[in-house]
Design a protein around this motif. Structure first.
Motif, short mmCIF file in Angstrom:
data_model
loop_
_atom_site.label_atom_id
_atom_site.label_comp_id
_atom_site.label_asym_id
_atom_site.label_seq_id
_atom_site.Cartn_x
_atom_site.Cartn_y
_atom_site.Cartn_z
N SER A 49 29.87 4.09 0.32
CA SER A 49 29.15 5.23 -0.33
C SER A 49 28.51 4.77 -1.64
O SER A 49 29.31 4.20 -2.44
CB SER A 49 30.09 6.30 -0.43
N VAL A 50 27.31 5.26 -1.71
CA VAL A 50 26.69 5.06 -2.93
C VAL A 50 27.31 6.12 -4.21
O VAL A 50 27.18 7.25 -3.58
CB VAL A 50 25.07 5.09 -2.91
N LYS A 51 27.62 5.76 -5.16
CA LYS A 51 27.99 6.61 -6.21
C LYS A 51 27.28 6.42 -7.54
O LYS A 51 26.97 5.16 -8.12
CB LYS A 51 29.67 6.50 -6.47
N GLY A 52 26.41 7.31 -7.77
CA GLY A 52 25.55 7.25 -9.02
C GLY A 52 24.09 6.92 -8.72
O GLY A 52 23.79 6.87 -7.74
N HIS A 53 23.57 6.62 -9.82
CA HIS A 53 21.89 6.49 -9.66
C HIS A 53 21.45 5.26 -10.25
O HIS A 53 20.26 5.25 -10.45
CB HIS A 53 21.47 7.73 -10.63
N SER A 54 22.39 4.34 -10.35
CA SER A 54 21.79 2.99 -10.69
C SER A 54 20.94 2.21 -9.63
O SER A 54 20.23 1.20 -10.13
CB SER A 54 22.83 1.94 -11.03
N ASN B 76 17.22 1.11 -10.80
CA ASN B 76 17.02 2.07 -11.74
C ASN B 76 17.49 1.65 -13.21
O ASN B 76 18.37 2.03 -13.80
CB ASN B 76 17.60 3.42 -11.39
N ARG B 77 16.50 0.56 -13.67
CA ARG B 77 16.90 -0.21 -14.71
C ARG B 77 17.20 0.38 -15.97
O ARG B 77 18.25 0.13 -16.94
CB ARG B 77 15.76 -1.25 -15.23
#
Length: 189
Positions: free
Chosen positions: A30-35, A154-155
């Motif tokens: 699962s993707v966790k966060g916004h990076s 999302n640098r």
């Protein structure tokens, strides 16, 4: 015995195949966060192919070098032995300019001064976007042998090789091959 095989054989074969694939080849994450926004978003479900090596621009799962208990999803930017440089939002590898089309959406918003609006869900991110002079801070690194340089898409808000260092082969857990959730955003990578 024939009755058992006839009634349960296909089910057991499918179950055994699933178990072998899950244990040796595939891992759901699962993707966790916004990076990795906007390529991958918080809460999306991915399937990864277990591997310990990667190619440029592959999206991989990895153990974070500064905290091996954490699993991260990042994009491979530079391979072992390469020199990677970012200057004024332009990526070069071994002196060659490299295009990053997956950054286009957020980079365009950043240059127009509109990325802070996209970050409405997080005031800290809004502040970072409002005060940044580049979408990706300038840097130069030479990647050691048997290690990789990874970045989030999302640098502005990504914790990646710029902060936790290079990624060893052994820290790579898998290559993202499929986003399966949400269903309307299903995609093969």
């Amino acid at each position: 015995m024939k009755s058992f095989v006839k009634n349960w054989g296909l089910f057991l074969l499918v179950l055994a195949t699933f178990i072998i694939l899950r244990v040796y080849f595939l891992t759901p994450v699962s993707v966790k966060g916004h990076s990795m926004d906007p390529t991958l978003n918080d809460g999306q479900k991915l399937l990864t192919l277990k591997t310990d090596d990667a190619d440029r621009f592959d999206i991989i799962t990895l153990k974070e070098p500064d905290d091996l208990s954490k699993l991260a999803v990042k994009r491979v930017i530079a391979l072992p032995g390469e020199t990677v440089e970012m200057k004024d939002d332009q990526l070069t590898i071994n002196g060659e300019v490299v295009s990053e089309p997956y950054l286009e959406e957020y980079l365009t918003l950043f240059k127009a001064g509109d990325l802070a609006e996209t970050y409405a869900y997080n005031p800290d991110f809004q502040s970072i976007a409002s005060n940044a002079s580049n979408f990706t801070d300038d840097f130069v690194f030479t990647v050691p042998e048997d290690e990789y340089f990874v970045l989030g898409d999302n640098r502005l808000v990504s914790k990646d090789s710029r902060y936790f260092g290079f990624v060893k082969d052994s820290y790579i857990q898998g290559k993202v091959i499929w986003r399966y959730w949400p269903l309307n955003e299903m995609e093969v990578f």
